[in-house]
Motif scaffolding. Structure first.
Motif, PDB file in Angstrom:
ATOM      1  N   ASN A 211     -34.218-118.491  18.912  1.00 34.65           N
ATOM      2  CA  ASN A 211     -33.201-119.427  19.389  1.00 34.65           C
ATOM      3  C   ASN A 211     -32.532-118.849  20.622  1.00 34.65           C
ATOM      4  O   ASN A 211     -32.127-117.680  20.623  1.00 34.65           O
ATOM      5  CB  ASN A 211     -32.165-119.663  18.276  1.00 34.65           C
ATOM      6  CG  ASN A 211     -31.252-120.836  18.574  1.00 34.65           C
ATOM      7  OD1 ASN A 211     -30.603-120.882  19.620  1.00 34.65           O
ATOM      8  ND2 ASN A 211     -31.197-121.780  17.653  1.00 34.65           N
ATOM      9  N   GLN A 212     -32.391-119.651  21.658  1.00 32.59           N
ATOM     10  CA  GLN A 212     -31.865-119.169  22.927  1.00 32.59           C
ATOM     11  C   GLN A 212     -30.373-119.449  23.116  1.00 32.59           C
ATOM     12  O   GLN A 212     -29.859-119.327  24.217  1.00 32.59           O
ATOM     13  CB  GLN A 212     -32.649-119.812  24.081  1.00 32.59           C
ATOM     14  CG  GLN A 212     -34.123-119.463  24.089  1.00 32.59           C
ATOM     15  CD  GLN A 212     -34.367-117.970  24.173  1.00 32.59           C
ATOM     16  OE1 GLN A 212     -33.775-117.283  24.993  1.00 32.59           O
ATOM     17  NE2 GLN A 212     -35.238-117.467  23.307  1.00 32.59           N
ATOM     18  N   ARG A 213     -29.664-119.798  22.041  1.00 35.20           N
ATOM     19  CA  ARG A 213     -28.239-120.064  22.187  1.00 35.20           C
ATOM     20  C   ARG A 213     -27.489-118.785  22.561  1.00 35.20           C
ATOM     21  O   ARG A 213     -27.969-117.669  22.320  1.00 35.20           O
ATOM     22  CB  ARG A 213     -27.666-120.634  20.888  1.00 35.20           C
ATOM     23  CG  ARG A 213     -27.432-119.596  19.808  1.00 35.20           C
ATOM     24  CD  ARG A 213     -26.834-120.193  18.558  1.00 35.20           C
ATOM     25  NE  ARG A 213     -27.791-121.021  17.856  1.00 35.20           N
ATOM     26  CZ  ARG A 213     -27.529-121.596  16.686  1.00 35.20           C
ATOM     27  NH1 ARG A 213     -26.351-121.459  16.130  1.00 35.20           N
ATOM     28  NH2 ARG A 213     -28.457-122.314  16.085  1.00 35.20           N
TER      29      ARG A 213
END
Length: 318
Positions: A211-213
């Motif tokens: 996840n690139q959050r």
């Protein structure tokens, strides 16, 4: 400073914990400024105190290094033998383990334990580090240390499984700052603040997904409290990044102040695309003289090449 942020859920700059090694004295750093414990405001607590109030058994094995002495109310157990297995039957727990083998000092040649398992000729150095035998050996040694730390994680997961706890325990694996290499630890570049964060949550999170959050270290405390159903004080400056109360963030913030003997003041903010770094002390050398850091073989290579005027390409950025 980063460990102060983790344990309190507050920015170090907001609680007086922004100078690194405020309370540290040793032969490694004999010229540090007068040692002192940072004194957070009275409403700022270790987040484990809220977990304990909610009935959790909290253990730390064993590093603290929060810029202040941990209060006795922070942990049920704080020792090299701290373990969830010492809790009351059926009691929920929060257990921290610190495999410190990947500390920057682990790359010093004198810390090497036997021959390297990683082939130094096969490692790939970033362009801003000198591609020399000493640099390659240091990075190979770091990979060896990472393998040792991974094995320790595997042992803990096996213990959870043996205790029948693997399916109802959330596991977090994180680093409190970037690697102990130039442009990493002590720098607000991405190499210093983009760190590992791996979560295993059986039945809720699927494995193998990235996840690139944006997540900040100050988000760890409110996330733990939220998932545990404990009190989450409104003064916490982080926000949960998992669970029903999770809230995405648009920006992450970073800071750099005094490190051992060397004063500086740098602030950084980034979103998913851009990053702004502001230097409040531009008159200072960007590669300050820090004796402890200078023990690192890669730092010694940089200083040697600087003195010989043989730095090449991106190496000059430091």
């Amino acid at each position: 400073p980063s460990r102060a942020a983790i344990i309190t859920g507050m920015y170090p700059t907001s609680i007086g914990a922004h100078h690194m090694r405020t309370s540290h004295t040793s032969a490694d750093a004999p010229t540090l400024p007068t040692p002192y414990d940072c004194c957070p405001p009275p409403h700022v607590k270790c987040f484990t105190e809220y977990l304990r109030a909610a009935g959790y058994y909290c253990t730390n094995n064993v590093k603290t290094d929060y810029q202040f002495a941990p209060p006795r109310t922070a942990w049920d157990e704080l020792s090299t033998t701290g373990h969830w297995r010492h809790r009351a039957p059926g009691q929920p727990f929060f257990a921290v383990f610190n495999p410190t083998v990947t500390h920057e000092s682990g790359m010093w040649p004198e810390k090497r334990n036997g021959s390297l398992r990683t082939d130094p000729d096969r490692v790939e150095l970033p362009p801003y580090l000198p591609d020399t035998p000493a640099g390659r050996q240091a990075l190979a040694q770091h990979y060896d240390n990472l393998e040792t730390a991974d094995a320790r994680v595997g042992e803990l997961l096996d213990q959870l499984d043996a205790d029948g706890l693997a399916d109802n325990t959330i596991v977090f694996l994180w680093s409190d700052h970037g690697e102990g290499l130039p442009r990493g630890k002590r720098w607000p570049y991405d190499a210093g603040i983009r760190i590992p964060l791996i979560v295993r949550w059986p039945g809720t999170l699927s494995g193998g997904i990235s996840n690139q959050r944006l997540v900040s270290l100050i988000d760890l405390a409110p996330t733990m409290l939220s998932l545990a159903g404990a009190v989450r004080p409104t003064h916490l400056q982080g926000r949960p990044f998992l669970g029903e109360e999770s809230k995405p963030r648009d920006y992450v913030f970073a800071s750099r102040d005094r490190h051992d003997e060397a004063y500086d003041r740098v602030r950084a903010v980034r979103d998913r695309r851009y990053k702004l770094i502001r230097h409040y002390e531009p008159q200072r050398p960007y590669l300050p003289w820090i004796p402890y850091r200078n023990k690192h073989p890669v730092m010694q290579e940089l200083w040697r090449r600087y003195a010989a005027v043989t730095l090449e390409g991106a190496e000059n950025l430091l």
